[in-house]
Motif scaffolding. Structure first.
Motif, mmCIF file in Angstrom:
data_model
loop_
_atom_site.group_PDB
_atom_site.id
_atom_site.type_symbol
_atom_site.label_atom_id
_atom_site.label_comp_id
_atom_site.label_asym_id
_atom_site.label_seq_id
_atom_site.Cartn_x
_atom_site.Cartn_y
_atom_site.Cartn_z
ATOM 1 N N ALA A 252 80.901 -36.698 -17.524
ATOM 2 C CA ALA A 252 79.879 -36.006 -16.745
ATOM 3 C C ALA A 252 78.931 -35.208 -17.640
ATOM 4 N N GLY A 253 79.380 -34.864 -18.836
ATOM 5 C CA GLY A 253 78.550 -34.088 -19.736
ATOM 6 C C GLY A 253 78.469 -32.623 -19.368
ATOM 7 N N MET A 254 79.465 -32.153 -18.638
ATOM 8 C CA MET A 254 79.474 -30.734 -18.238
ATOM 9 C C MET A 254 80.906 -30.252 -18.074
ATOM 10 N N THR A 255 81.105 -28.972 -18.357
ATOM 11 C CA THR A 255 82.445 -28.416 -18.182
ATOM 12 C C THR A 255 82.622 -27.833 -16.788
ATOM 13 N N ARG A 256 81.526 -27.343 -16.227
ATOM 14 C CA ARG A 256 81.577 -26.794 -14.867
ATOM 15 C C ARG A 256 80.431 -27.390 -14.058
ATOM 16 N N ALA B 42 94.339 -34.065 -19.111
ATOM 17 C CA ALA B 42 93.671 -35.192 -19.759
ATOM 18 C C ALA B 42 92.589 -35.765 -18.844
ATOM 19 N N ALA B 43 92.896 -35.878 -17.558
ATOM 20 C CA ALA B 43 91.915 -36.390 -16.601
ATOM 21 C C ALA B 43 90.706 -35.462 -16.523
ATOM 22 N N LEU B 44 90.951 -34.166 -16.496
ATOM 23 C CA LEU B 44 89.867 -33.193 -16.441
ATOM 24 C C LEU B 44 88.981 -33.299 -17.683
ATOM 25 N N GLN B 45 89.583 -33.418 -18.863
ATOM 26 C CA GLN B 45 88.801 -33.562 -20.096
ATOM 27 C C GLN B 45 87.966 -34.837 -20.068
ATOM 28 N N TYR B 46 88.550 -35.917 -19.574
ATOM 29 C CA TYR B 46 87.822 -37.179 -19.492
ATOM 30 C C TYR B 46 86.608 -37.051 -18.565
ATOM 31 N N VAL B 47 86.810 -36.490 -17.395
ATOM 32 C CA VAL B 47 85.711 -36.344 -16.433
ATOM 33 C C VAL B 47 84.644 -35.403 -16.994
ATOM 34 N N ARG B 48 85.049 -34.339 -17.635
ATOM 35 C CA ARG B 48 84.076 -33.432 -18.257
ATOM 36 C C ARG B 48 83.238 -34.163 -19.299
ATOM 37 N N LYS B 49 83.886 -34.984 -20.112
ATOM 38 C CA LYS B 49 83.185 -35.721 -21.166
ATOM 39 C C LYS B 49 82.193 -36.701 -20.552
ATOM 40 N N ASN C 214 77.821 -30.491 -6.871
ATOM 41 C CA ASN C 214 78.565 -31.601 -7.472
ATOM 42 C C ASN C 214 80.073 -31.368 -7.530
ATOM 43 N N GLN C 215 80.536 -30.207 -7.100
ATOM 44 C CA GLN C 215 81.953 -29.858 -7.239
ATOM 45 C C GLN C 215 82.871 -30.851 -6.543
ATOM 46 N N GLU C 216 82.525 -31.265 -5.339
ATOM 47 C CA GLU C 216 83.377 -32.196 -4.590
ATOM 48 C C GLU C 216 83.503 -33.539 -5.317
ATOM 49 N N ALA C 217 82.401 -34.055 -5.820
ATOM 50 C CA ALA C 217 82.437 -35.326 -6.552
ATOM 51 C C ALA C 217 83.247 -35.180 -7.840
ATOM 52 N N PHE C 218 83.071 -34.052 -8.518
ATOM 53 C CA PHE C 218 83.790 -33.771 -9.758
ATOM 54 C C PHE C 218 85.293 -33.724 -9.485
ATOM 55 N N ASP C 219 85.695 -32.979 -8.460
ATOM 56 C CA ASP C 219 87.116 -32.856 -8.114
ATOM 57 C C ASP C 219 87.711 -34.198 -7.702
ATOM 58 N N ALA C 220 86.945 -34.994 -6.967
ATOM 59 C CA ALA C 220 87.421 -36.317 -6.548
ATOM 60 C C ALA C 220 87.621 -37.220 -7.761
ATOM 61 N N ALA C 221 86.717 -37.119 -8.721
ATOM 62 C CA ALA C 221 86.847 -37.929 -9.933
ATOM 63 C C ALA C 221 88.082 -37.518 -10.726
#
Length: 92
Positions: free
Chosen positions: A32-36, A23-30, A41-48
């Motif tokens: 951020a507007g990106m799936t990968r 659920a957290a991953l889906q929220y961050v993807r939404k 940006n990977q470190e910021a994405f993973d931290a989020a």
């Protein structure tokens, strides 16, 4: 809200760590507007994702409900019935 994010509160058995993280991953993807994310940006994405996972876990642990826990099998059957009504019977 993203359709892939499911209700996690008040289920028996309780939400698993994998469900909370998904659920957290889906929220961050939404958001951020990106799936990968790009490598930069990977470190910021993973931290989020980690922060949202922790916030979700804390929320679920602290929520108080007065209704009896929902059964996952019953809820899945209801969702399937709604989908059939909306899209018609599934033909495999």
């Amino acid at each position: 809200m993203c359709r892939n994010i499911r209700v996690l509160n008040n289920f028996e058995p309780p939400a698993t760590e994998d469900e909370i993280e998904a659920a957290a991953l889906q929220y961050v993807r939404k958001v951020a507007g990106m799936t990968r994310p790009a490598a930069v940006n990977q470190e910021a994405f993973d931290a989020a994702v980690a922060a949202v996972t922790e916030a979700t876990r804390t929320l679920l642990e602290n929520l108080v409900t007065r209704t009896p826990p929902r059964d996952r099998k019953i809820e899945a059957a209801r969702a399937k019935a709604r989908a059939e009504q909306r899209y018609g019977p599934r033909t495999a």
